[in-house]
Scaffold this active site. Sequence first.
Site, mmCIF file in Angstrom:
data_model
loop_
_atom_site.group_PDB
_atom_site.id
_atom_site.type_symbol
_atom_site.label_atom_id
_atom_site.label_comp_id
_atom_site.label_asym_id
_atom_site.label_seq_id
_atom_site.Cartn_x
_atom_site.Cartn_y
_atom_site.Cartn_z
ATOM 1 N N CYS A 277 -56.076 47.442 -51.809
ATOM 2 C CA CYS A 277 -55.928 48.503 -53.404
ATOM 3 C C CYS A 277 -56.411 49.949 -52.696
ATOM 4 O O CYS A 277 -57.562 50.251 -53.261
ATOM 5 C CB CYS A 277 -55.645 47.945 -54.258
ATOM 6 S SG CYS A 277 -55.500 49.211 -55.145
ATOM 7 N N GLY B 16 -42.422 46.859 -46.310
ATOM 8 C CA GLY B 16 -42.056 48.076 -46.228
ATOM 9 C C GLY B 16 -41.440 48.928 -45.907
ATOM 10 O O GLY B 16 -40.935 48.372 -45.387
ATOM 11 N N GLY C 78 -54.175 51.393 -60.417
ATOM 12 C CA GLY C 78 -54.942 51.276 -61.054
ATOM 13 C C GLY C 78 -55.438 50.024 -61.704
ATOM 14 O O GLY C 78 -55.653 49.554 -62.658
ATOM 15 N N ASN D 271 -49.519 46.950 -47.224
ATOM 16 C CA ASN D 271 -50.187 47.741 -48.353
ATOM 17 C C ASN D 271 -49.655 49.109 -48.477
ATOM 18 O O ASN D 271 -48.702 49.984 -47.471
ATOM 19 C CB ASN D 271 -51.759 47.989 -49.288
ATOM 20 C CG ASN D 271 -51.281 48.321 -50.298
ATOM 21 O OD1 ASN D 271 -50.522 48.576 -50.732
ATOM 22 N ND2 ASN D 271 -51.754 47.325 -50.967
ATOM 23 N N LYS E 5 -48.704 39.148 -59.422
ATOM 24 C CA LYS E 5 -49.741 40.956 -59.190
ATOM 25 C C LYS E 5 -51.160 40.746 -59.250
ATOM 26 O O LYS E 5 -51.379 39.718 -59.551
ATOM 27 C CB LYS E 5 -49.148 41.557 -60.781
ATOM 28 C CG LYS E 5 -50.185 42.730 -61.375
ATOM 29 C CD LYS E 5 -49.983 44.022 -60.537
ATOM 30 C CE LYS E 5 -51.323 45.466 -60.589
ATOM 31 N NZ LYS E 5 -50.673 46.042 -60.145
HETATM 32 C C1 DHB Z 1 -52.458 49.389 -56.791
HETATM 33 C C2 DHB Z 1 -51.535 49.307 -55.973
HETATM 34 C C3 DHB Z 1 -51.689 48.991 -54.738
HETATM 35 O O1 DHB Z 1 -51.436 49.716 -53.687
HETATM 36 C C4 DHB Z 1 -52.419 47.757 -54.235
HETATM 37 O O2 DHB Z 1 -52.266 46.493 -53.040
HETATM 38 C C5 DHB Z 1 -52.728 46.890 -55.953
HETATM 39 C C6 DHB Z 1 -53.015 47.257 -56.978
HETATM 40 C C7 DHB Z 1 -52.534 49.747 -58.457
HETATM 41 O O3 DHB Z 1 -51.988 51.020 -58.644
HETATM 42 O O4 DHB Z 1 -52.398 48.701 -58.870
#
Ligand code: DHB
Length: 314
Positions: A132, A251, A74, A195, A47
Amino acid sequence: MADISLDTQMGNFKFTNPILNAAGVRDADSTQLNTIINSWAGGVVTKSATMKPREGNPEPRMKGLPHGCINSMGLPNHGIDYYLDYAIKNEGKNNKQVILSIAGLSIDENIQLLKKIQDSDYQGLVEMNLSCPNIDGETQIAYDFDSVEAILNQAFEFFTKPLGIKLPPYLDFYQFDSIAKVLNKYPITYVNAINTIGNGLVVNPETEQTLIKPKGGFGGISGEYIKPTALANVRALRLRLNPEIKIIGTGGIHTGEDVFEHILCGADAVQIGTYFGFDDTPVFEKVTKELLAIMARKGYTSLDDFRGKLKVLD
Ligand code: DHB
């Protein structure tokens, strides 16, 4: 099918299966990460980490859709110390590479994260997420090409470990040209495209409400909805990036055919996010076997036989 190889390589890192998990799905703690290591996945991606642990956005912050997902998590995560420790302890376990994902909320935080990794014993791959979409008030760094250049300039003054960059979806040839021009100046190991398509909006017409709470209901769209955009980004970047820069295609993957298409467009490896969320680790076995079956049917014995060899109509 024993004579078919799925071997692939990024920098000095070898994978016996190109199908990995995507950052952010079922990869937030050591239990989940170990489950991935013990599955058919070709490696394990953590993560995305920030300097400090985060709770993330208020719930509901993710909803499944008929063909994908909307999320605005987030960046809930245990902080870089947790994932760095996991990565150091588990690098190479079960013959799987770890990819340590980081997502600083600013240029400075990304540099701090890279400094921490540089000063550590970790020798594996790092994926810096510049895309993100879900932090209120922050823009996606990789939509600003000057910011990408600034961050890479600072990073490569000290960072000597293998670095990949997670990119947002680009939609215009000007963007493909601009990002490739910046990335080609640096010794990047790979780019990861794409992403989520950021800041989509899904509404419930019955209740007349948004589906998720954060950011007024806006969130990243993933799954089948985004496969054409993902393939376009893989293809457009493969045509523009230095050959030393490898590409992870992410994707809309939930079948072996999806993987085959990503590789045909130029991907060296792929990641599964949404359908790993839906189906858990069995997705890696299913998709791997489907890919092997397609290769067998076509008489291909390695990924090199078709990687990047998409034919365009004359
Ligand atoms: C989150 C979502 C994403 O697409 C990313 O690249 C990193 C974090 C998120 O909302 O946690």
